[in-house]
Scaffold this active site. Structure first.
Site, PDB file in Angstrom:
ATOM      1  N   SER A 283      -5.602  -2.609  -7.952  1.00 34.06           N
ATOM      2  CA  SER A 283      -4.700  -3.942  -7.058  1.00 34.06           C
ATOM      3  C   SER A 283      -5.864  -4.760  -7.971  1.00 34.06           C
ATOM      4  CB  SER A 283      -5.509  -4.340  -5.912  1.00 34.06           C
ATOM      5  OG  SER A 283      -4.906  -5.262  -5.632  1.00 34.06           O
TER       6      SER A 283
ATOM      7  N   TYR B  44     -10.841  -4.202   2.124  1.00 36.88           N
ATOM      8  CA  TYR B  44      -9.554  -3.741   0.754  1.00 36.88           C
ATOM      9  C   TYR B  44      -9.967  -4.042  -0.436  1.00 36.88           C
ATOM     10  CZ  TYR B  44      -5.238  -4.181  -1.349  1.00 36.88           C
ATOM     11  OH  TYR B  44      -4.368  -3.643  -2.619  1.00 36.88           O
TER      12      TYR B  44
END
Length: 264
Positions: A143, A156
């Site tokens: 990401s 995350y």
């Protein structure tokens, strides 16, 4: 020996980036192992698209939080395919809980999904490739938050930072076997994770992204397909941002900039 990939596994390929990647690799002549968590119909739809390219597709359910099973499922898919040349670790999940409200169970669930399961899958795939002796390609979908944190996503962010570190270390250790290991770091992509499945991102306005829109899953898949190909032979340990320039705007630029005034 020239690297000619014939067999690939793409985890979490029932939709979104995983589905687009499975189809892109099939278009490059690979047979594909497809995994799903809770959308078997989606996985079978991906398999149908792969077969429409004239390639074989095998399907398995995979919960990457079941760490005792991840490696065996990777081995089973590789056996059913007839080998493993490319492993794309795409399965993952997001969260949006502030640090002070995040439970330990919530932390563990996200980290197990985005980091622990990735480690087990990558390790097993690498061992299969080493044993075969033909080299290989490993690509982890991380990401933009592998590189820049975002408020409310501590688990995350930590998992994706960790996955990026795993990629770099694996790249160093596996290079002697002709295996390259790279990361692809998407920004905002029109997928189920961003509640934009099947939407055309070209019509959406994102003032905080220099290219002005979200990305299409196929645009991420194209970069993964390059990293899985013979053409990427001298690329390893890298993280490729596919984000429309979002990272250049700072970690909160994508969704927190609401006008185009900055362009002037």
């Amino acid at each position: 020996m020239a690297f000619t990939p014939r067999f690939a596994i793409v985890t979490g390929s029932d939709s979104g980036i995983g589905k687009a990647t499975a189809v892109a690799l099939a278009q490059q002549g690979m047979d594909i192992g497809i995994t799903w968590l809770d959308d078997e119909a989606g996985a079978e739809a991906t398999a149908s698209e792969v077969r429409a390219q004239g390639r074989n597709a095998v399907v398995a359910q995979l919960d990457v939080r079941r760490l005792d099973r991840v490696g065996d499922i990777v081995s089973d898919l590789a056996g059913r395919l007839g080998g493993l040349d490319v492993f794309v670790n795409n399965a993952g999940a997001g969260d949006n809980v502030p640090l002070l409200e995040l439970s330990l169970d919530g932390w563990r669930d996200t980290v197990a999904t985005d980091l622990d399961g990735a480690f087990v899958g990558i390790q097993r795939a690498a061992q299969i490739m080493v044993d075969a002796g033909n080299g290989g390609r490993i690509v982890a979908v991380t990401s933009v938050h592998e590189h820049a944190p975002r408020v409310g996503q501590s688990a995350y962010n930590a998992a994706k930072h960790g996955l990026g570190g795993l990629v770099k270390t694996a790249a160093i250790e596996l290079a002697r076997y002709g295996i390259t290991v790279n990361a692809v770091a998407p920004g905002e992509i029109a997928t189920p994770m961003t509640d934009q499945e099947d939407e055309d991102p070209h019509g959406a306005e994102r003032p905080g992204i220099p290219l002005g829109r979200p990305g299409d899953a196929r645009e991420v898949a194209a970069v993964i397909a390059f990293l899985a190909s013979p053409a990427s032979a001298y690329v390893t340990g890298a993280s490729w941002a596919v984000d429309g320039g979002m990272l250049q705007m700072g970690p909160h630029g994508g969704s927190h900039i609401t006008s185009d005034d900055w362009r002037g």
